[in-house]
Scaffold this motif. Structure first.
Motif, mmCIF file in Angstrom:
data_model
loop_
_atom_site.group_PDB
_atom_site.id
_atom_site.type_symbol
_atom_site.label_atom_id
_atom_site.label_comp_id
_atom_site.label_asym_id
_atom_site.label_seq_id
_atom_site.Cartn_x
_atom_site.Cartn_y
_atom_site.Cartn_z
ATOM 1 N N GLN A 93 0.834 -1.197 0.000
ATOM 2 C CA GLN A 93 0.000 0.000 0.000
ATOM 3 C C GLN A 93 0.873 1.253 0.000
ATOM 4 O O GLN A 93 2.012 1.236 0.460
ATOM 5 C CB GLN A 93 -0.919 0.016 1.234
ATOM 6 N N SER A 137 1.487 5.324 1.237
ATOM 7 C CA SER A 137 1.479 5.941 2.564
ATOM 8 C C SER A 137 0.124 6.532 2.921
ATOM 9 O O SER A 137 -0.622 6.992 2.053
ATOM 10 C CB SER A 137 2.498 7.076 2.618
ATOM 11 N N THR A 138 -0.141 6.576 4.238
ATOM 12 C CA THR A 138 -1.237 7.414 4.719
ATOM 13 C C THR A 138 -0.773 8.868 4.663
ATOM 14 O O THR A 138 0.437 9.150 4.572
ATOM 15 C CB THR A 138 -1.622 7.068 6.160
ATOM 16 N N GLU A 149 1.595 9.523 7.579
ATOM 17 C CA GLU A 149 2.937 8.984 7.344
ATOM 18 C C GLU A 149 3.703 9.857 6.363
ATOM 19 O O GLU A 149 4.885 10.166 6.568
ATOM 20 C CB GLU A 149 2.830 7.558 6.805
ATOM 21 N N SER A 150 3.037 10.247 5.282
ATOM 22 C CA SER A 150 3.685 11.063 4.259
ATOM 23 C C SER A 150 4.203 12.372 4.851
ATOM 24 O O SER A 150 5.323 12.797 4.578
ATOM 25 C CB SER A 150 2.692 11.331 3.121
ATOM 26 N N SER A 207 1.303 11.492 -0.900
ATOM 27 C CA SER A 207 -0.010 12.019 -0.506
ATOM 28 C C SER A 207 0.053 13.329 0.265
ATOM 29 O O SER A 207 -0.970 13.876 0.651
ATOM 30 C CB SER A 207 -0.757 10.968 0.334
ATOM 31 N N GLU A 246 -4.267 12.161 -2.752
ATOM 32 C CA GLU A 246 -3.704 10.824 -2.613
ATOM 33 C C GLU A 246 -3.068 10.359 -3.925
ATOM 34 O O GLU A 246 -3.351 10.896 -4.988
ATOM 35 C CB GLU A 246 -4.783 9.820 -2.174
#
Length: 291
Positions: free
Chosen positions: A165, A167-168, A171-172, A213, A220
């Motif tokens: 997956q 990154s959220t 996280e980004s 993102s 995103e």
């Protein structure tokens, strides 16, 4: 002087090398299992070349399932001296835009489900990866990119995430703002660490496909956008690779940065205490210091 043999590990979008003379796909057996695919060998401008599609032809391996140890062992086993990693990545920097290339010089390893060393119980070794890429090889990649008309950035920190997956948003932002990473990808670790253990010069060419993102104007990651950018990046990547033989030459002297001597003082286990089975497996990557 020793013969140069350039290995290219191709990431998403790059599955071969154009213009190879005497091109043939060869299967290489390793004690670490099967590599991602057969290896395409041949010569380009009089220099021996080897190409390994990291995900396999048809893109069958996830970033986690890539057999990194088998890949590096196979390249070392067939006499490769220099490894160029070409891979897709996202960008954390406005100035590092989709379509640009980055010659990576540092990594942050966030992978958790991969075998990261050739060594282990019965033969322990510690190599330095303070400077995980080879400046000499990176110089050649930068020159090749500029000669090919590619907008290239020299130096950057690559955040290696497990995936598959993306990154959220949180996280980004953390990787960009708190950790100071420049690009993000899923495949250069443990590849770079294993190349160092195998005493191979290693350079990383990161081909930017998106802004991850964090970017307020891009949202995103859009896979359709990534695929479109990949196509253009793949053409640029092949143009870069085509210029490397002339820059590196058909013969080379020892690496001035010591990449090809990384194991000189790294093995800690006394000869009489080494596991013969593991030592046998290490023949290709570490035979120089274990013999």
């Amino acid at each position: 002087m020793t013969p140069t043999r350039i290995a290219v590990i191709g990431g998403s979008g790059i599955y071969d090398i154009d213009g190879l003379e005497g091109a043939k796909w060869v299967q290489v057996a390793t004690p670490w299992g099967k590599p991602s695919d057969q290896i395409l060998t041949g010569t380009l401008d009089g220099v021996e070349m080897a190409f390994l599609p990291r995900h396999g032809r048809g893109h069958v391996h996830t970033p986690t399932s890539v057999p990194y140890r088998a890949n590096i062992d196979a390249l070392k086993r067939i006499g490769c001296t220099d490894v160029i990693s070409v891979s897709a990545c996202g960008s954390f920097r406005e100035e590092m835009a989709p379509g640009d290339f980055v010659i990576v010089d540092q990594f942050i390893d966030r992978t958790v489900n991969r075998e990261k060393t050739f060594f282990g119980t019965g033969c322990v070794a510690h190599v330095s990866v303070a400077h995980p890429t080879c400046p000499r090889l990176s110089d050649a990649c930068e020159t090749a990119a500029r000669d090919a008309g590619i907008n290239v950035h020299r130096g950057g920190t690559y955040l290696a995430m497990e995936g598959p997956q993306f990154s959220t948003l949180a996280e980004s932002r953390m990787y960009r703002e708190s950790w100071g990473a420049d690009v993000i990808g899923m495949t250069n670790m443990p590849e770079a660490k294993l190349a160092r253990e195998a005493e191979l010069c290693y350079a990383s060419v990161a081909m930017i496909t998106d802004y991850d993102s964090w970017h307020p104007d891009h949202g995103e990651v859009d896979v359709t956008q990534i695929i479109a950018t990949l196509t253009g990046n793949a053409d640029k990547g092949r143009n870069l690779v085509a210029r490397l033989p002339a820059l590196l030459g058909s013969e080379r002297t020892p690496c001035p940065h010591g990449c090809d001597r990384a194991l000189e003082y790294a093995v800690m286990t006394a000869p009489e205490a080494r596991d013969p089975e593991l030592v046998a497996k290490l023949g290709a990557v570490a035979g120089r210091v274990l013999a």
